[in-house]
Design a protein around this motif. Sequence first.
Motif, PDB file in Angstrom:
ATOM      1  N   LEU A   1      -7.069   3.759  -5.881  1.00 43.67           N
ATOM      2  CA  LEU A   1      -7.358   2.497  -5.202  1.00 43.67           C
ATOM      3  C   LEU A   1      -7.928   2.771  -3.819  1.00 43.67           C
ATOM      4  O   LEU A   1      -7.671   3.821  -3.217  1.00 43.67           O
TER       5      LEU A   1
ATOM      6  N   SER B   1      -7.922   2.264   0.191  1.00 42.77           N
ATOM      7  CA  SER B   1      -6.762   2.321   1.066  1.00 42.77           C
ATOM      8  C   SER B   1      -6.094   0.962   1.262  1.00 42.77           C
ATOM      9  O   SER B   1      -4.861   0.842   1.173  1.00 42.77           O
TER      10      SER B   1
ATOM     11  N   LYS C   1      -4.348  -0.105  -1.926  1.00 51.18           N
ATOM     12  CA  LYS C   1      -3.130   0.684  -2.128  1.00 51.18           C
ATOM     13  C   LYS C   1      -1.984   0.137  -1.284  1.00 51.18           C
ATOM     14  O   LYS C   1      -0.861  -0.034  -1.779  1.00 51.18           O
TER      15      LYS C   1
ATOM     16  N   LYS D   1       1.406  -1.516  -2.629  1.00 50.17           N
ATOM     17  CA  LYS D   1       2.651  -0.865  -2.231  1.00 50.17           C
ATOM     18  C   LYS D   1       3.631  -1.880  -1.638  1.00 50.17           C
ATOM     19  O   LYS D   1       4.815  -1.894  -1.990  1.00 50.17           O
TER      20      LYS D   1
ATOM     21  N   LYS E   1       0.039   1.683 -11.847  1.00 50.62           N
ATOM     22  CA  LYS E   1       0.281   1.124 -10.513  1.00 50.62           C
ATOM     23  C   LYS E   1       1.274   1.975  -9.725  1.00 50.62           C
ATOM     24  O   LYS E   1       1.177   2.062  -8.494  1.00 50.62           O
TER      25      LYS E   1
ATOM     26  N   GLN F   1      -0.815   4.830  -8.501  1.00 49.54           N
ATOM     27  CA  GLN F   1      -1.819   4.389  -7.533  1.00 49.54           C
ATOM     28  C   GLN F   1      -1.255   4.123  -6.143  1.00 49.54           C
ATOM     29  O   GLN F   1      -1.974   4.232  -5.152  1.00 49.54           O
ATOM     30  N   ILE F   2       0.032   3.760  -6.045  1.00 53.07           N
ATOM     31  CA  ILE F   2       0.630   3.525  -4.728  1.00 53.07           C
ATOM     32  C   ILE F   2       1.235   4.804  -4.140  1.00 53.07           C
ATOM     33  O   ILE F   2       1.687   4.810  -2.994  1.00 53.07           O
TER      34      ILE F   2
ATOM     35  N   CYS G   1      -5.494   9.367 -10.462  1.00 51.79           N
ATOM     36  CA  CYS G   1      -5.145   8.311  -9.513  1.00 51.79           C
ATOM     37  C   CYS G   1      -5.244   8.796  -8.068  1.00 51.79           C
ATOM     38  O   CYS G   1      -4.898   8.054  -7.141  1.00 51.79           O
TER      39      CYS G   1
END
Length: 357
Positions: A175, A177, A180, A184, A256, A259-260, A284
């Motif tokens: 993702l 920034s 992300k 998050k 997900k 990705q975080i 990722c």
Amino acid sequence: MKILVSNVEVPSARLGSWNNRISVLIENDPEFFDFILSPSNSNLESNLYCQKRKWITYNPLFYRFQLEHWVARDFLTAIRDISKSAESIKIVVMDDLILCEAIAGLKDKLSCFVELIFSYHGHQLLVPESFGHKIDKIFFLTNLGYLESLAVNKVFSPEVFVVGNGVRSDLFYPLESNQKQQLKRGMGFADTDELVVWMANSRPAKGLHIFLKLVEGLAPKFPHLKFLVIGNAGKLPIDNPAVYQIGKIGHDQLPKYLQISDYYFFTSLWKEGFGLSLVEAIKCGLKVITSINGGIEEVIQDYDRVIRVKEPNKVQAWIEAFELLRKKDFEAAKPEKLKDFHNYENWELKFKSAIEA
């Protein structure tokens, strides 16, 4: 005519496994395999329900009889029936050497031409001489796996294809920034949190016990670290508020969490055939600390944001690797490069081409 043989359900949505990958292939090209023999109740016209049964006894005097008339009976019966109306058959056995042995024993008894293909998903393969010569092709995940298998077999006659492995780039990607940080926060973490992921089942070979010990070493030094344990279903033997047990999650939920996150520990303590979860994390954009058992070195050779641990049974080696990783100034992960990194489409092309060759 092409037949797929599997001792687990196909199609299937199992995460991080070869049968999920095969299921996508079937969804994309439902006519590629004329028949699918597996313990699946799928409504696909090509599906024939076949179940691999448990051994009654391991007495060598009854081994062959049990194999043909009980353990692999469903599969052999289906293949005999199919062969009656076929001139030639390509049989692809997915990662089950027992079923491959049973079909090898049937091969010369059929009236049509049979090409037997074994798709192997481990690293080093020892093929018994009693039926190894009847396997026409073997598919390996890495060339390292093939070379180690070649070294341990006295006779190794099948044609070999290295087909690799593949992860869907439309699901696993980095993702931006701001995206992300937004995701998050939406998942309950602070912007300042640095997320460390460990992902596998709890088998000792996957190194969860090593990871939990290094958590105890890292958490006091780096208070902003949060540790996500994904895939393990049992209670963790650790009481630390920085550790989050995510448990088993579906294929649609996994991306997900990656990705975080920022770091991925691949603490494998056995000779990995490939390391599919490792590739999912890399795609990722995570920074990776990994052992280099089995085929891992070949898998990560085109990825720069990684530290290799050569002595993976030592907790201190992982702690030192993480501290080194934090100091290194890596170039930002490039989405276009990650998209091509072991992507699913390349695997499907190599897999299908090797079958047709």
